[in-house]
Design an enzyme around this catalytic site. Sequence first.
Site, PDB file in Angstrom:
ATOM      1  N   HIS A 141      -0.864   1.476   2.326  1.00 14.76           N
ATOM      2  CA  HIS A 141      -0.473   2.502   3.294  1.00 14.76           C
ATOM      3  C   HIS A 141      -1.001   2.187   4.697  1.00 14.76           C
ATOM      4  O   HIS A 141      -0.440   2.644   5.687  1.00 14.76           O
ATOM      5  CB  HIS A 141      -1.038   3.878   2.877  1.00 14.76           C
ATOM      6  CG  HIS A 141      -0.090   4.657   2.032  1.00 14.76           C
ATOM      7  ND1 HIS A 141       0.476   5.844   2.427  1.00 14.76           N
ATOM      8  CD2 HIS A 141       0.412   4.411   0.801  1.00 14.76           C
ATOM      9  CE1 HIS A 141       1.261   6.302   1.483  1.00 14.76           C
ATOM     10  NE2 HIS A 141       1.241   5.445   0.480  1.00 14.76           N
ATOM     11  N   ASP A 158      -0.586   9.734   8.451  1.00 12.08           N
ATOM     12  CA  ASP A 158       0.144   9.344   7.249  1.00 12.08           C
ATOM     13  C   ASP A 158       0.581  10.635   6.553  1.00 12.08           C
ATOM     14  O   ASP A 158      -0.214  11.576   6.418  1.00 12.08           O
ATOM     15  CB  ASP A 158      -0.793   8.541   6.337  1.00 12.08           C
ATOM     16  CG  ASP A 158      -0.087   7.985   5.117  1.00 12.08           C
ATOM     17  OD1 ASP A 158      -0.100   6.764   4.957  1.00 12.08           O
ATOM     18  OD2 ASP A 158       0.461   8.782   4.302  1.00 12.08           O
TER      19      ASP A 158
END
Length: 437
Positions: free
Chosen positions: A16, A113
């Site tokens: 990520h 995120d």
Amino acid sequence: MGSKHVAIFTFPFGTHVAPLLNLVLKLANAAPNCLFSFIGTEKCNAIHFPMPHIPSNVKPYSISDGIPEGHPLADHPIEKLNFFLQTGPDNLHTGIRMAEEDTKKKVTCIIADAFVTSSLTVAQTLNLPWISFWPPTSCSASLYFYVDLIRAAKTRVDFLPGLPNLAVEDIPQEVLFVGEKETVFSRTLTSLGKVLPQAKALVMNFFEELDPPSLVQDMRSKVQSLLYIVPVRFPISSVEDASGCLSWLATKKPNSVIYVSFGTVVTPPPHEIVAMAEALEESGFPFLWSLKDNMRSVLPSGFVERTNMCGRVLPWVPQTQVLAHHSLGVFVTHCGSNSVTEAVCSGVPMICRPFFGDQGVVARVIQDVWNMGMIIQGRCFTKNALLKSFNMILVQEEGSTIRDNALKVKNIVQDAARPQAPSARHFNTLVELISTS
Ligand code: UDP
């Protein structure tokens, strides 16, 4: 503009981090007067911040990973995600305080995120604009707007706009967790349908041109602004080829090599590793297998020596360069988002063996929307299913459609990165958002 300070919250796990950091580096070059405080955990910052190309307006700050001191982590990748998410907004506020004290500038905007949902609470408390970034393959975001319907589906999920018919087993299992099975992580995922519409913009790390138009239209109707920015890839100045696999690939015929990798998290069951080894050996095709050292002991005895003439088994390879190599014929993948992005950029057909998360949905899209690959028969590696897939993609006429489509996808992706393409406009919109808020 001079006083703008963007706090970036990363989901500090696996793959990520890199896509968000790459976007931030691009933003930092486009908005040199703006400060970017990249807030992650110590472990994640230690991995990503010795990297080159970090402009002086990007600085890392470390917050807690939430793991209680001395706690022995179970061998389960989700446990540490739960610990981190459990730290909630307080931990994120600490990061903001550190960044503000250090830079003497108040944070003016948050980019987070999408999985770090408590950053929305932080943004609301501080009255800051909140921008959400989606590192996984974009099509999977759509699922989280239909959680109730998906949970009610018995076997087929055939109502998601633009997506092919899915089986319940294709859905990330966390979406189906209810009652006692729920975890912090599963609750985070299932809250996304309500959380994402509150973002000033939802930024996809993918190619709008590859998502079905009805999926894009449906998502656009649900969020304030949907921006697709093509994954940032910094030019590689010198290619590390410590293992010699690139020069080995150069000795092989065009489109002939099978490349196998399951990414950084997945550990396939031993019988599937054995099936893969047997299929590779029997097929006789040249192969390159990125296999973690801790799985090597599962290989059939003598396999590496017997296949030395046509294959290489290595613990790590420069995958982007491997996939871009003209000798590559097919990629056997777990459908992790970075691997899929790298494969579409290089136009390499895929044999998909999804394991968890959104990998099942992405595998369907590869097979049924882009038609540039196939899901392995039975959704697990067996010698026969693998031999059939290798032959189909590398040899048979039937596989030529898949090979042609993979090249078409590569062209679409190359066009999407042109300065006149929508992605460039979307990037400018993002720069504008952080510069004016
Ligand atoms: N990767 C690599 N060499 C390897 C295996 C993997 O460079 O031998 C890289 C790959 O290029 C990709 C990442 O590791 O960028 C794996 O990310 P992905 O999202 O595909 O899977 P995950 O590890 O998150 O399951």
